[in-house]
Design an enzyme around this catalytic site. Structure first.
Site, PDB file in Angstrom:
ATOM      1  N   HIS A  67       0.774  -1.140   0.029  1.00  0.00           N
ATOM      2  CA  HIS A  67      -0.281  -0.088   0.102  1.00  0.00           C
ATOM      3  C   HIS A  67       0.756   1.348  -0.267  1.00  0.00           C
ATOM      4  O   HIS A  67       1.168   1.593   1.188  1.00  0.00           O
ATOM      5  CB  HIS A  67      -0.614  -0.020   1.324  1.00  0.00           C
ATOM      6  CG  HIS A  67      -2.380   0.916   1.169  1.00  0.00           C
ATOM      7  ND1 HIS A  67      -3.025   0.678   1.569  1.00  0.00           N
ATOM      8  CD2 HIS A  67      -2.088   2.570   0.682  1.00  0.00           C
ATOM      9  CE1 HIS A  67      -3.650   1.800   1.796  1.00  0.00           C
ATOM     10  NE2 HIS A  67      -3.803   2.543   0.867  1.00  0.00           N
ATOM     11  N   LEU A  70       2.394   6.521  -4.784  1.00  0.00           N
ATOM     12  CA  LEU A  70       3.634   7.239  -5.593  1.00  0.00           C
ATOM     13  C   LEU A  70       3.318   8.456  -6.251  1.00  0.00           C
ATOM     14  O   LEU A  70       4.156   9.042  -6.861  1.00  0.00           O
ATOM     15  CB  LEU A  70       4.384   6.233  -6.208  1.00  0.00           C
ATOM     16  CG  LEU A  70       4.593   4.632  -6.109  1.00  0.00           C
ATOM     17  CD1 LEU A  70       5.517   4.568  -5.914  1.00  0.00           C
ATOM     18  CD2 LEU A  70       5.895   5.336  -4.326  1.00  0.00           C
ATOM     19  N   ASN A 101      -4.470   6.020  -7.224  1.00  0.00           N
ATOM     20  CA  ASN A 101      -5.573   7.389  -7.155  1.00  0.00           C
ATOM     21  C   ASN A 101      -4.319   8.568  -7.765  1.00  0.00           C
ATOM     22  O   ASN A 101      -3.665   9.145  -6.761  1.00  0.00           O
ATOM     23  CB  ASN A 101      -5.729   7.520  -5.833  1.00  0.00           C
ATOM     24  CG  ASN A 101      -4.578   7.075  -4.669  1.00  0.00           C
ATOM     25  OD1 ASN A 101      -3.528   7.211  -4.884  1.00  0.00           O
ATOM     26  ND2 ASN A 101      -5.392   8.520  -3.258  1.00  0.00           N
ATOM     27  N   ASP A 161      -8.797   2.790  -3.191  1.00  0.00           N
ATOM     28  CA  ASP A 161      -8.451   3.600  -2.111  1.00  0.00           C
ATOM     29  C   ASP A 161      -8.142   4.776  -2.021  1.00  0.00           C
ATOM     30  O   ASP A 161      -8.009   5.741  -2.696  1.00  0.00           O
ATOM     31  CB  ASP A 161      -7.245   2.531  -2.060  1.00  0.00           C
ATOM     32  CG  ASP A 161      -6.414   3.037  -0.320  1.00  0.00           C
ATOM     33  OD1 ASP A 161      -7.497   3.251   0.645  1.00  0.00           O
ATOM     34  OD2 ASP A 161      -5.314   4.158  -0.161  1.00  0.00           O
ATOM     35  N   HIS A 188     -11.176   0.034   0.617  1.00  0.00           N
ATOM     36  CA  HIS A 188     -11.231   0.945   1.809  1.00  0.00           C
ATOM     37  C   HIS A 188     -11.833   1.207   2.518  1.00  0.00           C
ATOM     38  O   HIS A 188     -13.127   1.434   1.715  1.00  0.00           O
ATOM     39  CB  HIS A 188     -10.877   2.690   1.104  1.00  0.00           C
ATOM     40  CG  HIS A 188     -11.112   3.508   1.953  1.00  0.00           C
ATOM     41  ND1 HIS A 188      -9.599   4.128   1.869  1.00  0.00           N
ATOM     42  CD2 HIS A 188     -12.202   3.858   2.049  1.00  0.00           C
ATOM     43  CE1 HIS A 188      -9.613   5.420   3.250  1.00  0.00           C
ATOM     44  NE2 HIS A 188     -10.926   5.181   2.746  1.00  0.00           N
ATOM     45  N   ASN A 287      -6.481   9.430   7.282  1.00  0.00           N
ATOM     46  CA  ASN A 287      -7.874   8.316   7.125  1.00  0.00           C
ATOM     47  C   ASN A 287      -7.429   6.816   6.249  1.00  0.00           C
ATOM     48  O   ASN A 287      -6.917   6.998   5.779  1.00  0.00           O
ATOM     49  CB  ASN A 287      -8.698   9.262   5.545  1.00  0.00           C
ATOM     50  CG  ASN A 287     -10.050   8.099   5.359  1.00  0.00           C
ATOM     51  OD1 ASN A 287     -10.642   7.324   6.121  1.00  0.00           O
ATOM     52  ND2 ASN A 287     -10.539   8.673   3.922  1.00  0.00           N
ATOM     53  N   ASP A 314       1.318   2.278   3.949  1.00  0.00           N
ATOM     54  CA  ASP A 314      -0.240   3.352   3.713  1.00  0.00           C
ATOM     55  C   ASP A 314       0.432   4.676   3.533  1.00  0.00           C
ATOM     56  O   ASP A 314       0.285   5.702   3.786  1.00  0.00           O
ATOM     57  CB  ASP A 314      -1.411   3.581   4.429  1.00  0.00           C
ATOM     58  CG  ASP A 314      -2.365   4.495   3.407  1.00  0.00           C
ATOM     59  OD1 ASP A 314      -2.940   4.809   2.528  1.00  0.00           O
ATOM     60  OD2 ASP A 314      -3.120   5.226   4.677  1.00  0.00           O
ATOM     61  N   HIS A 318       2.298  14.573   0.560  1.00  0.00           N
ATOM     62  CA  HIS A 318       1.799  15.339   0.060  1.00  0.00           C
ATOM     63  C   HIS A 318       2.730  16.911  -0.030  1.00  0.00           C
ATOM     64  O   HIS A 318       3.121  17.018   1.006  1.00  0.00           O
ATOM     65  CB  HIS A 318       0.263  15.946   1.174  1.00  0.00           C
ATOM     66  CG  HIS A 318      -0.884  14.807   1.291  1.00  0.00           C
ATOM     67  ND1 HIS A 318      -1.540  14.262   0.092  1.00  0.00           N
ATOM     68  CD2 HIS A 318      -1.644  13.763   2.815  1.00  0.00           C
ATOM     69  CE1 HIS A 318      -2.457  13.866   0.454  1.00  0.00           C
ATOM     70  NE2 HIS A 318      -2.094  13.479   1.299  1.00  0.00           N
TER      71      HIS A 318
END
Length: 436
Positions: A67, A70, A101, A161, A188, A287, A314, A318
């Site tokens: 998970h 990238l 995503n 996800d 998810h 989340n 995960d 950001h």
């Protein structure tokens, strides 16, 4: 670590690792050549081999993350396949599964092949794309699951996800579709009608802070529904980032009935609690949210017991503007690749076989990555990592390889240091530094 090497590997060279403890066993030597572990034993010698002194080090099968975000294509300001791969190698990983995503979403054969090729070009870890379950992650129509499975990327795990596949009919169809090629739907688990506007875990702390709560039942209800669907279809379900004690009990019941379900827990859900939100520091917004101390305890126990199958990071980088803002406007997510093993050592201690099982062997098996998750032995692909368990390090975001800085562990002192990582016998990390 005493070594004759410096950062900067020699392509094609043989490597002789002396006196290393394989998965914590008695010291032995490892000879890596031709992409495999050629020999294991005491007193090995090989003319021309570059020598690593493994005294005090532990060799683990290269870590595998099921998970990872990238961000490429689309958000290269936060991360790229290359920068994320470098962060993974520095964390001891030899394979990562890249979530869908991106922008555009990895919902076609073309996009997953692009991510796969970027991973091959970087050459630091094996990057295995995860395909989207639905077109554009919108939850309305199935994506090109078969085309992605037949592409050069050979996708076997599919996930929206960040978004729950909330429609039970669509979830059933997805499970039925991937059964034909033994694929996996990674869910998810979040009932969106119960989490609208949610900012953190629903409980005493959210009430005190005046923040809208994300109730545990929103996760547990979807897991309960999906294990029933998986049982009905006879297909493989994987639950992403498990976070509540109630979810553990749902899984326990499902596994007793023989449902083909696996689950992951993140390092941050094993270490941090919702009390961190009292700082209003958006680095702790994630989340699913950080839960209570009781949830953390339940997750730790379930990981040891095997109800929770694996640890997955995960890893969610950001850009600064998406985190350095008011809590309500901040994007959820935390970095994880470069610190995961240290967190596990802090949580579990030096339980090397358990760590190898939860961070390498089982995730490789779930993903179908046959070259990974194998303990160093003659003839096995030389995908491995060397750890110094005696080292302690204070986490400095400025020293991390990720393009982003949103680590929740900044300033914490954690045990363990990745000294070297080898991908098919070629070093990607030496002396704790990326080779390239």
């Amino acid at each position: 670590m005493k070594t004759e090497l410096t950062a900067g590997g020699d392509p094609g060279a043989a490597y002789l690792i002396r006196g290393v403890r394989v998965v914590g066993a008695e010291p032995t030597d490892l000879l890596l050549t031709g992409g495999v572990v050629a020999e294991v034993g005491r007193g090995l010698a090989a003319r021309g081999a570059r020598v690593v002194d493994g005294d005090g080090l532990v060799a683990l099968p290269g870590l595998v993350d099921l998970h990872t975000h990238l961000r490429e294509p689309g958000r290269e300001d936060a991360e790229t396949v290359e920068s994320g791969s470098r962060a993974a190698a520095l964390g001891g990983y030899t394979a990562v599964c890249a979530m869908a995503n991106t922008s555009p979403v990895a919902d076609t054969a073309g996009v997953v092949e692009q991510v796969w090729r970027l991973g091959r070009e970087a050459g630091l870890v094996d990057v295995q794309p995860i395909g989207a379950v639905t077109v554009g992650l919108a939850g309305e129509h199935l994506a090109e699951l078969g085309a992605m499975a037949e592409s050069a990327a050979r996708v076997r795990i599919f996930s929206d996800d960040g978004h729950c596949v909330a429609d039970p009919r669509l979830m059933r169809r997805a499970l039925e579709y991937v059964k034909a090629f033994d694929g996996v739907i990674a869910q998810h688990a979040e009932e969106p009608r119960l989490t609208e506007g949610a900012q953190m875990h629903e409980g005493e702390v959210s009430t005190r802070l005046g923040l809208t709560g994300w109730p545990a039942v929103a996760e547990e209800a979807i897991i309960a529904r999906d294990v029933l669907l998986a049982e009905h279809v006879g297909s493989r379900l994987h639950v992403c980032h498990l976070s509540t004690a109630g979810s553990v009990e749902v899984l326990r019941h499902a596994k007793k009935r023989g449902v083909r379900v696996t689950a992951e827990v993140t390092p941050h859900h094993l270490l941090l609690t919702d009390e961190r939100a009292t700082s209003y520091d958006p680095v702790f917004k994630v989340n699913p949210p950080l839960r209570t101390a009781a949830d953390v305890t339940a997750l730790r126990e379930a990981l040891v017991e095997g109800i929770v199958d694996i640890v997955a990071t995960d890893h969610a980088p950001h850009a600064l503007e998406d985190k350095e803002c008011e809590w309500a406007y901040a994007r959820p997510g935390m970095l994880g690749l470069e610190t995961a093993l240290s967190v596990l050592l802090d949580v579990l201690g030096e339980r090397w076989d358990l760590i190898a099982e939860r961070m390498s062997r089982t995730p490789a098996r779930i993903a179908g990555l046959v070259e990974h998750g194998r303990d160093p032995a003659p003839g096995v692909p030389a995908n491995l990592t060397l750890v110094d368990p005696a080292a302690r390090r204070t986490i400095d975001p400025g020293e991390q390889a990720s393009r982003s800085r949103n680590t929740p562990y900044a300033g914490l002192t954690l045990p363990g240091r990745i000294v070297a990582t080898f991908l098919r016998g070629e070093p990607t990390v030496l002396d704790g530094k990326a080779v390239r």
